[in-house]
Design an enzyme around this catalytic site. Structure first.
Site, PDB file in Angstrom:
ATOM      1  N   THR A  94      21.433 -57.885  -1.237  1.00  0.00           N
ATOM      2  CA  THR A  94      22.654 -58.687  -1.081  1.00  0.00           C
ATOM      3  C   THR A  94      22.577 -59.874  -2.028  1.00  0.00           C
ATOM      4  O   THR A  94      21.565 -60.560  -2.086  1.00  0.00           O
ATOM      5  CB  THR A  94      22.808 -59.151   0.386  1.00  0.00           C
ATOM      6  N   ILE A 130      17.116 -60.268  -1.489  1.00  0.00           N
ATOM      7  CA  ILE A 130      18.105 -61.252  -1.932  1.00  0.00           C
ATOM      8  C   ILE A 130      18.224 -61.161  -3.450  1.00  0.00           C
ATOM      9  O   ILE A 130      17.241 -61.313  -4.172  1.00  0.00           O
ATOM     10  CB  ILE A 130      17.691 -62.673  -1.505  1.00  0.00           C
ATOM     11  N   LYS A 131      19.444 -60.895  -3.908  1.00  0.00           N
ATOM     12  CA  LYS A 131      19.679 -60.748  -5.351  1.00  0.00           C
ATOM     13  C   LYS A 131      20.053 -62.090  -5.975  1.00  0.00           C
ATOM     14  O   LYS A 131      20.935 -62.786  -5.486  1.00  0.00           O
ATOM     15  CB  LYS A 131      20.830 -59.759  -5.599  1.00  0.00           C
ATOM     16  N   LEU A 132      19.367 -62.399  -7.042  1.00  0.00           N
ATOM     17  CA  LEU A 132      19.618 -63.628  -7.798  1.00  0.00           C
ATOM     18  C   LEU A 132      19.677 -63.289  -9.285  1.00  0.00           C
ATOM     19  O   LEU A 132      18.932 -62.419  -9.748  1.00  0.00           O
ATOM     20  CB  LEU A 132      18.477 -64.625  -7.581  1.00  0.00           C
TER      21      LEU A 132
END
Length: 316
Positions: A94, A130-132
Site C-alpha cells: 500500500t 508500505i510503498k514509498l
C-alpha cells in the site's frame, strides 16, 4: 505446463493490480497497489461497498472536507488491501501519498497511520508492505520504519544509485521499473529488431540482482512495470516479479518451457562504505533517464491521487 506456472517454479509471482477478481484468478503470492490502480478499481461497480465504507469513515472522522477526504482516501487504500489479502497467502503493498516523497517525517507518520488502519481491521503488519518512492527522503523514512518492524517496498526505482542506497538502508524490498526504463530508451533509440538481452530495463534489474547477491544484501529485488512477456521471461529467477493481469493472462495461455535466467552469483565481494546523501544525489543525477522517470512517476501518482480524492469528495 503454462509459462506462468513455469515462472512460479523459480520466482515469487506478484499481481500488480487493485482488481480483486483478477488477483483471485491468477493466484499470486502477493499483490501490489498504487494510486493509479486504486483509481481504476474504484471505477468498478463491484467495489462500491469499499468506497461507501471509506466515505462513512471520512464523515465519522469529521473536520474540514479536506480532512475528511484525506481520511477516506487512506481508508479506501486499506479497504482494498484488506480485501485483496483475503485472496492471497502473502502480502499487499500500500502506497504512501506521492506528495510526501520529499518529506521523511510525514512519510513515516503516514506509514504508521496506514499500518494502524490495517491493524484496526485485524491485519497484522507482517502482511503489509508500505510503498514509498525511492527518493533520498523516502529511503531514509524506510530505514526508520524497518527499525520499527514495518517492512517497506521502495518503488519508482530507476537508477543503480537508488537500488544501492535502499540495500544499504536495510530496506525489505525494492521495485526496479523495467517497462518505464524501456519506454525512455525506446523513445530515443528504438531497439529494432527487439532483442530482450539488450533491453535497458532488463539489464538494469539483472545488474541490481547480481550486485545484491554478490554483496549479500538481503533486500528483495522485485522487477516491476513490464511491457511485454519477453521481459518477464528474461528475468525468471529474480526474487519476485510483479505482473499486470493482461500479461499474467498471456503467460497463462502459453505452453512453452521456462528457463531460469537469474541465478545468485557464487562470487562474493565486500560491501562498500554506504553512500552519503551527496554521493547518492550525484550518482542518481548522472543518470538522465532515472532523474526524468522518478520525477515523472511521482507527478503521475500525485495526479491520480488527486483524482481519487476528487471522486471521494464528490460522494462526501
Amino acid at each position: 505446463m503454462n509459462q506462468l506456472d513455469g515462472i512460479k517454479q523459480f520466482t515469487t509471482v506478484v499481481a500488480d493490480s487493485g482488481d480483486i477478481e483478477s488477483i483471485r484468478h491468477y493466484q499470486p503470492q502477493d499483490a501490489t497497489t498504487n494510486p493509479s490502480l486504486l483509481l481504476k478499481a474504484a471505477g468498478l461497480e463491484q467495489y462500491g461497498h469499499l468506497i461507501e465504507d471509506a466515505i462513512a469513515w471520512g464523515k465519522k472522522h469529521g473536520g474540514t472536507q479536506e480532512q475528511q477526504v484525506a481520511a477516506a482516501s487512506d481508508k479506501l487504500a486499506v479497504n482494498f488491501g484488506a480485501e485483496i489479502l483475503k485472496s492471497i497467502p502473502g502480502r499487499v503493498s500500500t502506497e504512501v501519498d506521492a506528495r510526501l516523497s520529499f518529506d521523511k517525517e510525514k512519510s513515516i507518520e503516514k506509514a504508521r497511520h496506514l499500518v494502524d488502519l490495517y491493524q484496526q481491521q485485524d491485519v497484522d503488519k507482517s502482511r503489509i508492505l508500505i510503498k514509498l518512492a525511492a527518493t533520498w527522503e523516502g529511503i531514509r523514512a524506510a530505514e526508520q520504519l524497518e527499525k520499527e518492524g514495518i517492512n517497506c517496498n521502495l518503488t519508482l526505482l530507476f537508477s543503480f544509485a537508488q537500488a544501492r542506497a535502499c540495500a544499504e538502508a536495510g530496506v525489505y524490498l525494492i521495485s526496479p521499473f523495467v517497462g518505464r526504463i524501456y519506454d525512455w530508451y525506446q523513445a530515443r533509440s528504438p531497439l529494432e529488431p527487439y532483442v530482450v538481452e539488450e533491453d535497458p530495463g532488463v539489464k538494469s534489474v539483472r545488474n541490481i540482482y547480481d550486485y545484491f547477491k554478490q554483496h549479500r544484501y538481503e533486500t528483495i529485488v522485485m522487477g516491476a512495470s513490464f511491457r511485454r512477456t519477453e521481459q518477464i521471461l528474461a528475468l525468471t529467477g529474480c526474487d519476485r516479479l510483479t505482473i499486470s493481469p493482461n500479461l499474467l493472462k498471456e503467460l497463462k495461455e502459453k505452453e512453452e518451457p521456462v528457463i531460469r535466467k537469474l541465478v545468485p552469483s557464487s562470487q562474493m565481494f565486500h560491501r562498500p562504505t554506504p553512500m552519503t546523501e551527496a554521493e547518492f544525489r550525484w550518482e542518481h543525477n548522472q543518470d538522465a533517464m532515472a532523474v526524468e522517470k522518478l520525477s515523472e512517476g511521482i507527478r503521475l501518482f500525485a495526479v491520480d491521487q488527486r483524482k481519487l480524492e476528487d471522486l471521494l469528495a464528490a460522494k462526501l
